[in-house]
Design a protein around this motif. Structure first.
Motif, PDB file in Angstrom:
ATOM      1  N   PHE A 312      31.485  44.817  40.510  1.00 26.92           N
ATOM      2  CA  PHE A 312      32.385  43.745  40.077  1.00 26.92           C
ATOM      3  C   PHE A 312      32.500  43.748  38.551  1.00 26.92           C
ATOM      4  O   PHE A 312      33.593  43.641  37.989  1.00 26.92           O
ATOM      5  CB  PHE A 312      31.830  42.415  40.593  1.00 26.92           C
ATOM      6  CG  PHE A 312      32.588  41.190  40.150  1.00 26.92           C
ATOM      7  CD1 PHE A 312      33.960  41.097  40.295  1.00 26.92           C
ATOM      8  CD2 PHE A 312      31.905  40.118  39.599  1.00 26.92           C
ATOM      9  CE1 PHE A 312      34.645  39.948  39.885  1.00 26.92           C
ATOM     10  CE2 PHE A 312      32.571  38.971  39.200  1.00 26.92           C
ATOM     11  CZ  PHE A 312      33.944  38.892  39.345  1.00 26.92           C
ATOM     12  N   GLY A 313      31.352  43.883  37.879  1.00 26.82           N
ATOM     13  CA  GLY A 313      31.365  43.941  36.419  1.00 26.82           C
ATOM     14  C   GLY A 313      32.147  45.132  35.896  1.00 26.82           C
ATOM     15  O   GLY A 313      32.889  45.025  34.910  1.00 26.82           O
ATOM     16  N   GLN A 314      32.012  46.277  36.566  1.00 28.05           N
ATOM     17  CA  GLN A 314      32.733  47.474  36.139  1.00 28.05           C
ATOM     18  C   GLN A 314      34.246  47.276  36.275  1.00 28.05           C
ATOM     19  O   GLN A 314      35.027  47.707  35.430  1.00 28.05           O
ATOM     20  CB  GLN A 314      32.296  48.672  36.977  1.00 28.05           C
ATOM     21  CG  GLN A 314      30.856  49.109  36.741  1.00 28.05           C
ATOM     22  CD  GLN A 314      30.677  49.843  35.427  1.00 28.05           C
ATOM     23  OE1 GLN A 314      31.108  50.969  35.268  1.00 28.05           O
ATOM     24  NE2 GLN A 314      30.032  49.189  34.478  1.00 28.05           N
ATOM     25  N   ILE A 315      34.661  46.579  37.344  1.00 27.68           N
ATOM     26  CA  ILE A 315      36.088  46.297  37.535  1.00 27.68           C
ATOM     27  C   ILE A 315      36.596  45.383  36.428  1.00 27.68           C
ATOM     28  O   ILE A 315      37.657  45.606  35.846  1.00 27.68           O
ATOM     29  CB  ILE A 315      36.326  45.670  38.928  1.00 27.68           C
ATOM     30  CG1 ILE A 315      36.039  46.695  40.023  1.00 27.68           C
ATOM     31  CG2 ILE A 315      37.760  45.153  39.050  1.00 27.68           C
ATOM     32  CD1 ILE A 315      36.039  46.104  41.425  1.00 27.68           C
ATOM     33  N   LEU A 316      35.827  44.331  36.118  1.00 22.77           N
ATOM     34  CA  LEU A 316      36.247  43.394  35.069  1.00 22.77           C
ATOM     35  C   LEU A 316      36.358  44.088  33.720  1.00 22.77           C
ATOM     36  O   LEU A 316      37.211  43.735  32.895  1.00 22.77           O
ATOM     37  CB  LEU A 316      35.251  42.236  34.970  1.00 22.77           C
ATOM     38  CG  LEU A 316      35.188  41.255  36.147  1.00 22.77           C
ATOM     39  CD1 LEU A 316      34.150  40.171  35.877  1.00 22.77           C
ATOM     40  CD2 LEU A 316      36.546  40.626  36.397  1.00 22.77           C
ATOM     41  N   ARG A 317      35.510  45.070  33.492  1.00 26.86           N
ATOM     42  CA  ARG A 317      35.527  45.798  32.216  1.00 26.86           C
ATOM     43  C   ARG A 317      36.622  46.857  32.167  1.00 26.86           C
ATOM     44  O   ARG A 317      36.849  47.476  31.125  1.00 26.86           O
ATOM     45  CB  ARG A 317      34.173  46.458  31.965  1.00 26.86           C
ATOM     46  CG  ARG A 317      33.039  45.475  31.779  1.00 26.86           C
ATOM     47  CD  ARG A 317      31.734  46.184  31.435  1.00 26.86           C
ATOM     48  NE  ARG A 317      31.840  46.833  30.126  1.00 26.86           N
ATOM     49  CZ  ARG A 317      30.809  47.389  29.502  1.00 26.86           C
ATOM     50  NH1 ARG A 317      29.615  47.387  30.078  1.00 26.86           N
ATOM     51  NH2 ARG A 317      30.954  47.952  28.319  1.00 26.86           N
ATOM     52  N   GLY A 318      37.269  47.091  33.299  1.00 28.46           N
ATOM     53  CA  GLY A 318      38.323  48.094  33.332  1.00 28.46           C
ATOM     54  C   GLY A 318      37.804  49.517  33.292  1.00 28.46           C
ATOM     55  O   GLY A 318      38.455  50.417  32.745  1.00 28.46           O
ATOM     56  N   SER A 319      36.617  49.749  33.851  1.00 25.42           N
ATOM     57  CA  SER A 319      36.026  51.085  33.835  1.00 25.42           C
ATOM     58  C   SER A 319      36.902  52.071  34.595  1.00 25.42           C
ATOM     59  O   SER A 319      37.437  51.766  35.670  1.00 25.42           O
ATOM     60  CB  SER A 319      34.628  51.050  34.452  1.00 25.42           C
ATOM     61  OG  SER A 319      34.110  52.354  34.601  1.00 25.42           O
ATOM     62  N   ASP A 320      37.057  53.263  34.036  1.00 26.54           N
ATOM     63  CA  ASP A 320      37.830  54.305  34.720  1.00 26.54           C
ATOM     64  C   ASP A 320      36.927  55.231  35.512  1.00 26.54           C
ATOM     65  O   ASP A 320      37.359  56.302  35.961  1.00 26.54           O
ATOM     66  CB  ASP A 320      38.643  55.117  33.701  1.00 26.54           C
ATOM     67  CG  ASP A 320      37.766  55.752  32.630  1.00 26.54           C
ATOM     68  OD1 ASP A 320      36.540  55.523  32.657  1.00 26.54           O
ATOM     69  OD2 ASP A 320      38.314  56.469  31.766  1.00 26.54           O
ATOM     70  N   LEU A 321      35.673  54.826  35.711  1.00 25.39           N
ATOM     71  CA  LEU A 321      34.715  55.678  36.417  1.00 25.39           C
ATOM     72  C   LEU A 321      34.417  55.193  37.828  1.00 25.39           C
ATOM     73  O   LEU A 321      33.505  55.706  38.481  1.00 25.39           O
ATOM     74  CB  LEU A 321      33.404  55.744  35.621  1.00 25.39           C
ATOM     75  CG  LEU A 321      33.511  56.359  34.217  1.00 25.39           C
ATOM     76  CD1 LEU A 321      32.173  56.244  33.498  1.00 25.39           C
ATOM     77  CD2 LEU A 321      33.943  57.811  34.293  1.00 25.39           C
TER      78      LEU A 321
END
Length: 361
Positions: A312-321
């Protein structure tokens, strides 16, 4: 415990979600303390002052009266307050149980004008006091000028926690349900080092902990500060790994062998090797724990929940990984991994995830 509350009573604290909420929050906390705990209160605004002499936590009426007498007003100039708080904690340690935990709890709306303007000088001051045996935790109240990065940095330097309290429910969580873990350390300078087996793992990345990263050589250096773990706390470190031969690999193979030795053969089943160092509170020499990380090890009971929140945190940060992993996937994983949720905190997290999904749509 020897607890010194260092309370910001400047004019900016004069709103319902600041000083009044702070008073209510400390009332909740007081109910969790016992006859072996001692409390003092130092305030800072236009000038610093000892609002409550060291007092046993069982003397509730005296402590509550001191809380009620605090009022917001004046400018923020807290160097004297910070120094007085630490001096009070040191005196309590000298006069009381030598095994007691000493901690200053800074409560503020985020204006860290405590008289030491240079951030590095402030960290050095807090680090010196930490090494003398007094830890620092930071509680943030209200909205507007709250500086989360500074809160985290000061608390990390002081071997404490940083928490944001905006409701009584959050105060209940931090100062009641999780109080022991927040204030009673069981391990200091905890360091985790993971070495991956290149015979099985082509690449890896640690998710989070950017502010906790250490140099490789610092792992064995007991003079280097690291994290604290409190009673009842569980710390999870998540790695994303790419297996050898996977089409998901994003880096080219190295031409020359990396590391100090040849890779462990892949028939051992070792994905990697874990080394963990920690100090017993009050000691200067660390202890070492080592164990292999096996490819066929059973998943941790809490793994799916941790993965859902980290994703969820990675999605909020806009991670491309994260590929095509979606908010819906995170919610579904969290719902399936909620488990026993005695206080409803996990359901609260899922509700926030659903709200974020609606906003995203």
């Amino acid at each position: 415990m020897n607890l010194v509350f260092l309370v910001d009573t400047s004019g900016s604290m004069n709103s319902a979600d600041k000083l009044p909420l702070l008073k209510q929050s400390f009332r909740l906390m007081l109910g969790q303390l016992g006859e072996n705990d001692t409390i003092a209160i130092v305030t800072y605004a236009g000038s610093a002052g000892l609002a409550l002499e060291p007092t046993k936590a069982t003397e509730r009426e005296t402590i509550l009266a001191a809380l009620d007498q605090m009022h917001a007003g004046g400018s923020t100039a807290g160097q004297a307050g910070l120094q007085q708080a630490y001096a009070t904690a040191a005196k309590m340690a000298r006069d009381g149980d030598e095994d007691a935990v000493s901690r200053v709890i800074l409560a503020t709306d985020g204006d860290f004008n405590v008289g030491i303007s240079d951030p590095d000088d402030l960290k050095d001051f807090i680090a010196d006091k930490r090494d003398e045996g007094t830890y620092l935790s930071v509680l943030g109240f209200g909205r507007g000028n709250l500086d989360d990065a500074t809160m985290q940095a000061l608390a990390q330097t002081g071997n404490g926690i940083a928490s944001y309290i905006d409701t009584l429910a959050e105060a209940q969580k931090v100062l009641v349900d999780q109080l022991t873990g927040a204030l009673v350390p069981i391990a200091d300078d905890v360091k985790i080092q993971v070495e991956w087996n290149p015979a099985l793992v082509a690449e890896y990345r640690l998710i989070g902990y950017e502010t906790r990263a250490l140099k490789r050589e610092d792992f064995n250096n007991d003079k280097v500060d690291a994290g604290e773990i409190g009673a009842g706390h569980q710390v999870t470190a998540l790695y994303a790994i790419t297996p050898v031969g996977s089409p998901a690999r994003m880096t080219d193979p190295l031409r020359y062998a990396a590391g100090d030795a040849a890779p462990v053969a892949d028939d051992t089943g070792e994905l990697g090797f874990l080394r963990l160092r920690y100090k017993v509170p009050g000691e200067d020499t660390s202890k070492l724990i080592e164990t292999p990380i096996m490819a066929d090890a059973a998943p941790l009971a809490e793994a799916d929940w941790a993965l859902a929140i980290a994703g969820f945190g990675q999605i909020l940060r806009g991670s491309d990984l994260i590929g095509d992993w979606s908010m819906g996937d995170a919610i579904a994983l969290a719902q399936g991994a909620r488990g026993e949720d005695a206080f409803g905190y996990r359901q609260g997290a899922i509700t926030l995830m659903r709200l974020a999904q609606s906003l995203q749509q």
